[in-house]
Design a protein around this motif. Structure first.
Motif, PDB file in Angstrom:
ATOM      1  N   ILE A   1       0.528   6.746   8.436  1.00 32.43           N
ATOM      2  CA  ILE A   1       0.388   6.883   7.016  1.00 32.43           C
ATOM      3  C   ILE A   1      -0.046   5.793   6.274  1.00 32.43           C
ATOM      4  O   ILE A   1       0.086   4.499   6.524  1.00 32.43           O
ATOM      5  N   ASN A   2      -1.107   6.213   5.485  1.00 35.65           N
ATOM      6  CA  ASN A   2      -1.650   5.016   4.708  1.00 35.65           C
ATOM      7  C   ASN A   2      -0.638   4.429   3.700  1.00 35.65           C
ATOM      8  O   ASN A   2       0.159   5.354   3.039  1.00 35.65           O
ATOM      9  N   GLU A   3      -0.719   3.167   3.429  1.00 32.12           N
ATOM     10  CA  GLU A   3       0.389   2.432   2.528  1.00 32.12           C
ATOM     11  C   GLU A   3       0.251   3.143   1.088  1.00 32.12           C
ATOM     12  O   GLU A   3       1.006   3.058   0.502  1.00 32.12           O
TER      13      GLU A   3
ATOM     14  N   TRP B   1       3.817   4.266  11.757  1.00 32.67           N
ATOM     15  CA  TRP B   1       3.194   2.966  11.414  1.00 32.67           C
ATOM     16  C   TRP B   1       2.606   3.302  10.168  1.00 32.67           C
ATOM     17  O   TRP B   1       1.635   4.248   9.683  1.00 32.67           O
ATOM     18  N   ILE B   2       3.015   2.545   9.269  1.00 37.70           N
ATOM     19  CA  ILE B   2       2.305   2.300   7.944  1.00 37.70           C
ATOM     20  C   ILE B   2       1.282   1.163   7.945  1.00 37.70           C
ATOM     21  O   ILE B   2       1.521   0.336   8.021  1.00 37.70           O
ATOM     22  N   HIS B   3      -0.032   1.874   7.722  1.00 41.28           N
ATOM     23  CA  HIS B   3      -1.173   1.041   7.622  1.00 41.28           C
ATOM     24  C   HIS B   3      -1.805   0.826   6.520  1.00 41.28           C
ATOM     25  O   HIS B   3      -1.722   1.574   5.643  1.00 41.28           O
ATOM     26  N   THR B   4      -2.615  -0.355   6.269  1.00 44.42           N
ATOM     27  CA  THR B   4      -3.280  -0.602   5.208  1.00 44.42           C
ATOM     28  C   THR B   4      -4.573   0.138   5.006  1.00 44.42           C
ATOM     29  O   THR B   4      -5.111   0.682   5.980  1.00 44.42           O
ATOM     30  N   ALA B   5      -4.958   0.205   3.712  1.00 43.47           N
ATOM     31  CA  ALA B   5      -6.309   1.235   3.564  1.00 43.47           C
ATOM     32  C   ALA B   5      -7.503   0.670   4.261  1.00 43.47           C
ATOM     33  O   ALA B   5      -7.574  -0.668   4.367  1.00 43.47           O
ATOM     34  N   ALA B   6      -8.200   1.433   4.833  1.00 48.45           N
ATOM     35  CA  ALA B   6      -9.573   1.133   5.756  1.00 48.45           C
ATOM     36  C   ALA B   6     -10.704   2.042   5.279  1.00 48.45           C
ATOM     37  O   ALA B   6     -10.343   3.309   4.889  1.00 48.45           O
ATOM     38  N   THR B   7     -11.787   1.653   4.995  1.00 48.07           N
ATOM     39  CA  THR B   7     -13.216   2.515   4.496  1.00 48.07           C
ATOM     40  C   THR B   7     -13.169   3.664   5.495  1.00 48.07           C
ATOM     41  O   THR B   7     -13.538   4.740   4.808  1.00 48.07           O
TER      42      THR B   7
ATOM     43  N   ASN C   1      10.064   1.888  12.248  1.00 48.33           N
ATOM     44  CA  ASN C   1       9.141   1.828  10.862  1.00 48.33           C
ATOM     45  C   ASN C   1       8.347   0.407  11.061  1.00 48.33           C
ATOM     46  O   ASN C   1       9.046  -0.652  11.134  1.00 48.33           O
ATOM     47  N   SER C   2       7.090   0.538  10.833  1.00 46.00           N
ATOM     48  CA  SER C   2       6.235  -0.466  11.003  1.00 46.00           C
ATOM     49  C   SER C   2       6.347  -1.698   9.842  1.00 46.00           C
ATOM     50  O   SER C   2       6.269  -2.773   9.818  1.00 46.00           O
ATOM     51  N   MET C   3       6.962  -1.007   8.645  1.00 45.87           N
ATOM     52  CA  MET C   3       7.191  -1.920   7.636  1.00 45.87           C
ATOM     53  C   MET C   3       8.467  -3.070   7.815  1.00 45.87           C
ATOM     54  O   MET C   3       8.598  -4.064   7.206  1.00 45.87           O
TER      55      MET C   3
END
Length: 330
Positions: free
Chosen positions: A150-152, A171-177, A242-244
């Motif tokens: 999931i995108n943050e 997995w909560i991940h940061t935005a990426a192009t 939860n990855s957070m």
């Protein structure tokens, strides 16, 4: 219960063939087309990459269970088993002959090339759904535990659904192009909630993982009012990590050779434990002993043994003690 197989995109190919994307729609008994606007709608999509087959089993089992108990269907359930049928037919990750990763061309273009028109038609078919679950497997190189990615930026809207999906890891991940051209990003951008689920390994079906996610899909459908039958986990859903709340560590090889793991997938290990060895079959030497950088659990493990310097070998959820919902170590 109503059941209808529809073609949502069709393009002519050489030699009198056609590229067709189909969905199977299930609706409540005795409902009319006019009634459909009042029902909640969930979409299950998979087969974006032709070498990811885990979702095929889930689509089959979901359709089978819906047909066995049609009286419990109270909303719209759309199943899209093959967004890239040419890739599935040819065992290709991307779209054959076009050298394209389908999950890098969304949201598509109705005035563009053939494949971008198909991508546009897929997005338009999914637009307005209350939830889309985009099921992926890993590639042939890595094995993954069942997880949501999931995108943050979409945590607030997607995390409540993800917690019901009976997964092992969120997995909560940061935005990426690169995400901007994926189906999930394109749908979330237009206000259609989409969760990406990844599990298993490429070109294989892991039945246990499929059954686990299937229970979760019924949990979500019951929460949404789409299904009123029994579910296995709705009263006490599986507790996912939860990855957070935990760090994620990447382990890459420092040498080339053959990777032989010393542990199993989804194993809890301590910092300094051996994950595996990279071997030199020519000289009969160990080129590298791969060690864990932390205490935690291996949620990604190298499946394909050939590695080069920098190849991903494992990913870990790091924590001094990782506990399940009962408080026991896992």
């Amino acid at each position: 219960m109503g059941k209808e197989v529809e073609t949502i995109s069709s393009m002519n190919l050489p030699v009198d063939e056609a590229l067709e994307i189909k969905r199977c729609r299930y609706t409540p008994e005795n409902s009319s087309r006019a009634d459909l606007k009042s029902f909640s709608r969930i979409c299950i999509v998979t087969g974006t990459h032709g070498d990811e087959l885990e979702g095929q089993y889930i689509c089959y089992e979901l359709s089978k269970k819906l047909q066995e108990s049609p009286q419990f269907v109270k909303g719209i359930i759309d199943i899209y088993p093959a967004l890239n049928p040419l890739g599935i037919d040819s065992i290709s990750r991307g779209i054959p002959s076009f050298d394209l990763d389908m999950n890098r061309i969304f949201p598509g273009n109705k005035e563009g090339s053939m494949v971008t028109k198909v991508a546009h038609n897929i997005v338009e078919s999914l637009r307005g759904a209350d939830l889309v679950i985009d099921i992926h497997a890993s590639n042939i190189f890595l094995r993954e535990i069942p997880q949501a990615r999931i995108n943050e930026n979409t945590v607030s809207s997607l995390l409540p659904f993800a917690k019901l999906l009976n997964l092992d890891f969120l997995w909560i991940h940061t935005a990426a192009t690169v995400l901007e051209s994926t189906l999930a990003h394109s749908l979330n951008t237009i206000g259609t909630p989409c969760i990406v689920v990844e599990m298993g390994v490429g070109m294989r079906i892991t039945k246990d993982y499929g059954d686990q996610l299937l229970d979760g899909i019924f949990n979500v459908m019951k929460e949404m009012g789409i299904w009123c039958g029994e579910t296995k986990n709705i009263s006490k859903p599986h507790k996912a990590i939860n990855s957070m709340e935990h760090s994620v560590f990447f382990v890459n090889s420092a040498a080339s050779g053959i990777f032989v793991p010393s542990i199993g997938h989804c194993t809890t290990i301590k910092k300094g434990d051996t994950i595996g060895h990279i071997l030199d079959p020519l000289e009969g030497k160990i080129r590298e002993q791969v060690l864990s950088p932390c205490n935690g659990m291996v949620f990604t493990l190298r499946e394909y043994p050939i590695v080069y310097t920098g190849s991903l070998v494992a990913r870990l959820i790091g924590e001094e003690i990782i506990s399940n919902e009962e408080g026991n170590n896992i």
